[in-house]
Design a protein around this motif. Sequence first.
Motif, short mmCIF file in Angstrom:
data_model
loop_
_atom_site.label_atom_id
_atom_site.label_comp_id
_atom_site.label_asym_id
_atom_site.label_seq_id
_atom_site.Cartn_x
_atom_site.Cartn_y
_atom_site.Cartn_z
N PRO A 91 -83.05 -18.73 -2.14
CA PRO A 91 -82.42 -18.35 -3.41
C PRO A 91 -82.56 -19.44 -4.48
CG PRO A 91 -80.95 -17.96 -1.56
CD PRO A 91 -82.07 -18.80 -1.04
N HIS A 92 -82.48 -19.01 -5.74
CA HIS A 92 -82.60 -19.93 -6.87
C HIS A 92 -81.43 -19.84 -7.85
CE1 HIS A 92 -86.77 -21.19 -5.94
NE2 HIS A 92 -86.52 -22.17 -6.78
N GLY A 93 -80.35 -19.21 -7.44
CA GLY A 93 -79.15 -19.21 -8.28
C GLY A 93 -78.84 -17.93 -9.01
N TYR A 94 -79.89 -17.14 -9.32
CA TYR A 94 -79.64 -15.88 -10.04
C TYR A 94 -79.02 -14.83 -9.11
CZ TYR A 94 -84.45 -15.32 -8.23
OH TYR A 94 -85.57 -15.31 -7.44
N GLU A 95 -79.05 -15.08 -7.83
CA GLU A 95 -78.50 -14.13 -6.85
C GLU A 95 -76.97 -14.16 -6.79
OE1 GLU A 95 -82.39 -15.94 -5.56
OE2 GLU A 95 -80.42 -16.69 -6.20
N PHE A 96 -76.35 -15.10 -7.49
CA PHE A 96 -74.89 -15.23 -7.42
C PHE A 96 -74.18 -14.40 -8.49
CE2 PHE A 96 -76.48 -19.22 -5.51
CZ PHE A 96 -75.98 -19.02 -4.23
N ARG A 97 -74.91 -13.53 -9.16
CA ARG A 97 -74.28 -12.62 -10.13
C ARG A 97 -73.31 -11.71 -9.39
NH1 ARG A 97 -78.52 -12.41 -14.14
NH2 ARG A 97 -79.27 -14.57 -14.28
N PRO A 98 -72.22 -11.34 -10.05
CA PRO A 98 -71.21 -10.48 -9.40
C PRO A 98 -71.78 -9.12 -9.00
CG PRO A 98 -70.35 -11.46 -11.43
CD PRO A 98 -71.83 -11.73 -11.42
N HIS A 99 -71.30 -8.61 -7.87
CA HIS A 99 -71.62 -7.26 -7.43
C HIS A 99 -70.42 -6.75 -6.64
CE1 HIS A 99 -73.75 -3.74 -6.10
NE2 HIS A 99 -73.47 -4.02 -4.84
N GLY A 100 -69.72 -5.77 -7.19
CA GLY A 100 -68.51 -5.27 -6.55
C GLY A 100 -67.48 -6.39 -6.45
N ASP A 101 -66.97 -6.57 -5.25
CA ASP A 101 -65.97 -7.61 -5.03
C ASP A 101 -66.58 -8.95 -4.62
OD1 ASP A 101 -63.93 -5.81 -5.57
OD2 ASP A 101 -63.79 -5.17 -3.48
N SER A 102 -67.91 -9.01 -4.57
CA SER A 102 -68.56 -10.26 -4.15
C SER A 102 -69.74 -10.56 -5.07
CB SER A 102 -68.99 -10.15 -2.68
OG SER A 102 -69.83 -9.03 -2.48
N THR A 103 -70.89 -10.88 -4.51
CA THR A 103 -72.07 -11.22 -5.31
C THR A 103 -73.30 -10.51 -4.75
OG1 THR A 103 -72.77 -13.11 -3.97
CG2 THR A 103 -71.09 -13.53 -5.68
#
Length: 276
Positions: free
Chosen positions: A150-162
């Motif tokens: 991963p390079h950091g852009y994967e930590f965007r919110p999704h539902g109750d997590s990321t």
Amino acid sequence: MMKGLLLLFVFLVTGAFSSAQEIGLQLYSLRNEIKKDVPGTFAKIKQWGFTKVEDGNDGTQGYSLEDYKALLAKNNLEIVSASAPFEELQNSPETVIDRAKSYGSEFVVCFWIPHKDTLFTIDDTKLALDVFNRAGKMLEDEGITLVYHPHGYEFRPHGDSTLMDYMIDNSQHFDFEMDVYWFAHPGEDPVEWLRRYPEEFKLMHLKDCEQGTVGNQNGQSDVETNVVLGTGQIDIAAVVKEAKKMGLKYLFIEDESSKVLNQIPKSLDYLKSLPD
């Protein structure tokens, strides 16, 4: 008495050797040097004391595969983790398998998921899952483990997590390589992620970030913020301690800065100074 001392000596030597073996080097660190002088760069890596390396996506620098492998062997270097661009995993995973088997690599790593500008979405994530699970199964059948970096852009919110949590939860035939810089840069705690998912991370990039650096979730940063391990704002000692506790097999030093030739030996000395 002498037998006991001999056994202790063997234990200390083999133990030190084993510990040193888990510290490798990501070849992208020397991307500028290797383009100019492959034999000289490999000799420098050997001089520093590395034996395990992970390649980038730059191929064999114009050498035939056999000649490139011969240069690696001459310098006692082993590509234990081969790289594969996303598009190759998507369109021709068989070539990835052939390359990894030729190197004798235990792992294949993908460093980037294509997406538009800085916008990374659930659709991008689902496409990546499809590609990684399909290619990962093929690699798995050949005894090779696919990991995603991963390079950091994967930590965007999704539902109750990321989106990162979603990707991990749906990874069936691949695992992950943690780059501690790219976890810390967007504001995440690498140690917390290791503890949250103790079975998912198989490899690690060790890279420190200059004090006061402001991060983002775009997968972008100034490479000159890469500093000697242990001198930046990331708690490298805590990360390494947790990684060793979890049994991660290879911890690769990566330094993308222009100061790399000066910084890598210092980073290696820092890692050697850490308690087992």
